[in-house]
Enzyme design. Structure first.
Site, PDB file in Angstrom:
ATOM      1  N   SER A  42      37.668  40.143  31.777  1.00 18.30           N
ATOM      2  CA  SER A  42      37.012  40.684  32.965  1.00 18.30           C
ATOM      3  C   SER A  42      36.746  42.158  32.739  1.00 18.30           C
ATOM      4  O   SER A  42      37.413  42.813  31.920  1.00 18.30           O
ATOM      5  CB  SER A  42      37.901  40.495  34.200  1.00 18.30           C
ATOM      6  OG  SER A  42      37.403  41.223  35.307  1.00 18.30           O
TER       7      SER A  42
ATOM      8  N   TYR B  59      45.821  41.006  38.687  1.00 22.20           N
ATOM      9  CA  TYR B  59      44.652  40.402  38.052  1.00 22.20           C
ATOM     10  C   TYR B  59      44.192  41.243  36.864  1.00 22.20           C
ATOM     11  O   TYR B  59      43.940  40.726  35.767  1.00 22.20           O
ATOM     12  CB  TYR B  59      43.530  40.271  39.085  1.00 22.20           C
ATOM     13  CG  TYR B  59      42.258  39.674  38.536  1.00 22.20           C
ATOM     14  CD1 TYR B  59      42.121  38.295  38.365  1.00 22.20           C
ATOM     15  CD2 TYR B  59      41.171  40.481  38.191  1.00 22.20           C
ATOM     16  CE1 TYR B  59      40.961  37.747  37.867  1.00 22.20           C
ATOM     17  CE2 TYR B  59      40.002  39.945  37.687  1.00 22.20           C
ATOM     18  CZ  TYR B  59      39.895  38.575  37.526  1.00 22.20           C
ATOM     19  OH  TYR B  59      38.743  38.034  37.026  1.00 22.20           O
TER      20      TYR B  59
END
Length: 585
Positions: free
Chosen positions: A455, A468
């Site tokens: 990401s 995350y």
């Protein structure tokens, strides 16, 4: 060749050793080896094909257990090699055309067969790899000499450098002395080191004498054909061209104009060196099977079509496994590979959505697609999945570790259970996939590629995404480490960093430190924001395929992800300042 039936076939002054596998009543596939090989170069490919076809491989005159002409000079012309081929075909497949497969000089001489009237009606199809037609090559050189633009001059120079060994083989006596001396002894080690060719029943003990005699293949044919190429060297059968992009001896530019000579042409490419029959036998056998089956089905008048998607010539027939394939990026990626003709294993913890994606893959062009249910964070479940996939479908060529979950909220509100859940899926799921399927790739020894979905959060800190972002940063570093470790095994590793993508992960993401009602409100708001600002998952899927083709290390997809990547290198302080901004939720 294990389990083969051998016979001797007389062709003029030589006797050829012919090996057969499989049922003689089935379509016959004839495998022709190159220089300085013998028929054993085809052992692995022949073994894969024997269940579907009658497979024939023979030692070219002067090689292996076939006898050599006397004298050697003038005994290896393309005309005499055609005599040998026709004698073999008459013996193993009388009255029925054969499907021809050639590698290196086996391909060079096979081009002679499929463009000559003498063999018309005796050949049904031709698969060529790492060996051009000398006539086509001669015309290729003449066109570039006639109009020497900078680009064409560069192509000529590039191929001239790659052809250094051709000049060496034209020198008198020295090649024979080298092959019967130190080069013949060291050749197996050279192949293993430079070409990653596995050990086994190849090369055979006859290599030094095979290579010494086989030098006359070059001396008898290269100069006359390049100087005076035939003007009518058009293929009279469908042709499948397999081009290894890492071939140290032949430029892929040699085949730029091939449709002119082979109008029924199917192109395939793969990231491999020259000796693909030994380094990629599984994939090669798959492509041969697909091509021969298509021709046998009655479509001899046209070239078998590739799948409609981009990169079909690269991924057709390959086995691809995608986790998190039930929705979002995973589904789009599975469909993109399906459109490129790959066989796809769709993995998701929701069996229903995995089955739906598999059905869509088959409709999109995948020759085969399967659904498997597994929680990527469950080590035992992943071990069972890896074992089942290897047994039922084969070793994966491309692995896409995509499954992931979202979690937002301050670090001080994130519980140990929250951390475990995020790390189990986002990090441990990737670790399990890389460890299990990556090991299978490495043990097979035929290369492959691993794609890990990270990401932009991996290098863009945020006060709202500590868990995350940490999991994705770990995936990014894991990918970089694996890339360094597996490069020597021909396995590429890519970390894809999508950025804002409109997927279901936002509506399913968890928010810490708030009650259930507030969490649902934030999920809805996040989904609306992503829908307005994010790119579609199909864009990420396209980036994944391109990353595999180009073997890229880190791929930021959206403009925001690329900008953050640039800032992380040029001005990390600016990213740290942005990380302090409270998100609008």
């Amino acid at each position: 060749m294990a389990g083969a039936r051998e016979r001797r076939v007389r062709a003029g002054e030589v006797e050829l050793c012919v090996a057969e596998l499989g049922d003689p009543e089935r379509p016959t596939v004839v495998l022709v080896h190159g220089y300085p090989d013998s028929k054993e170069v085809w052992s692995e490919v022949a073994g894969h094909l024997a269940g579907r076809f009658h497979v024939v491989a023979y030692d070219v005159r002067g090689h292996g257990r076939s006898t050599a002409p006397r004298p050697l000079r003038g005994g290896f012309t393309l005309e005499k090699l055609m005599d040998d081929f026709l004698a073999v075909v008459d013996a193993v497949s009388p009255g029925r055309p054969v499907h021809l497969v050639g590698h290196d000089w086996g391909s060079v001489q096979s081009w002679e067969f499929v463009t000559s009237a003498r063999a018309q009606g005796r050949i049904a199809s031709f698969t060529s790899m790492s060996g051009p037609s000398l006539d086509h090559f001669g015309h290729w050189i003449a066109r570039r000499l006639k109009r020497p633009t900078p680009r064409r001059a560069g192509q000529l120079l590039g191929q001239g450098v790659k052809s250094w060994y051709v000049y060496a083989l034209h020198t008198p006596v020295l090649p024979e002395l080298a092959w019967r001396g130190p080069l013949g002894k060291r050749w197996p080690a050279i192949l293993r080191r430079l070409e990653k060719v596995p050990a086994g029943d190849y090369p055979t003990a006859s290599l030094p004498s095979d290579a010494a005699r086989g030098a006359w293949l070059y001396r008898d044919n290269i100069r006359p054909r390049l100087r005076h190429p035939r003007p009518d060297a058009h293929a009279h059968v469908p042709v499948q061209l397999v081009t290894p992009l890492g071939d140290a001896y032949l430029s892929e530019r040699l085949y730029d104009d091939l449709e002119q000579w082979a109008p029924r042409l199917t192109r395939r490419t793969l990231p491999a060196g020259h000796w693909v029959p030994r380094t990629r036998p599984d994939l090669l056998a798959t492509w041969i099977t697909e091509f021969v089956t298509a021709v046998e089905s009655g479509r001899q008048g046209v070239a078998p079509r590739l799948a409609p998607g981009r990169y079909a010539e690269r991924f057709g027939g390959q086995l691809v496994l995608v986790t998190g394939a039930g929705s979002g990026i995973g589904r789009a990626t599975a469909l993109a590979f399906a459109e490129a003709g790959a066989r796809v294993v769709c993995v998701d913890r929701d069996g229903g959505t995995a089955a739906d994606t598999a059905g869509r893959c088959r409709a999109a062009g995948a020759p085969e697609a399967w659904a498997e249910t597994a929680d990527v964070g469950d080590e035992q479940a992943m071990e069972k999945l890896a074992e089942k996939v290897a047994t039922a479908y084969g070793v994966v060529d491309v692995l896409v570790n995509n499954a992931g979950i979202g979690l937002s909220g301050p670090f001080l509100d994130t519980t140990p259970e929250d951390w475990r859940r995020v790390l189990d899926v986002n990090l441990w799921g990737v670790i399990h996939g890389c460890r299990l399927f990556g090991r299978q790739m490495a043990e097979r020894g035929q290369g492959g590629h691993i794609v890990n979905t990270a990401s932009a959060a991996a290098y863009q800190p945020s006060r709202a995404l500590p868990a995350y972002a940490t999991s994705k940063a770990a995936v990014l570093m894991l990918s970089e480490c694996l890339r360094a470790e597996l490069a020597g095994r021909g396995i590429g590793v890519t970390a894809v960093c999508p950025g804002l993508v409109d997927t279901g992960i936002t509506s399913a993401a968890r928010f810490t430190g708030v009650d259930a009602e507030e969490e649902k409100r934030r999920q809805r708001r996040a989904a609306r924001l992503y829908g307005l600002r994010a790119c579609p998952p199909e864009k990420v899927a396209a980036a994944v395929l391109e990353a595999v083709v180009r073997n890229r290390a880190v791929v930021p997809v959206t403009p925001g992800a690329r900008g953050a990547r640039l800032l992380s290198r040029l001005s990390p302080g600016a990213l740290r300042a942005l990380a302090r901004v409270k998100p609008p939720l």
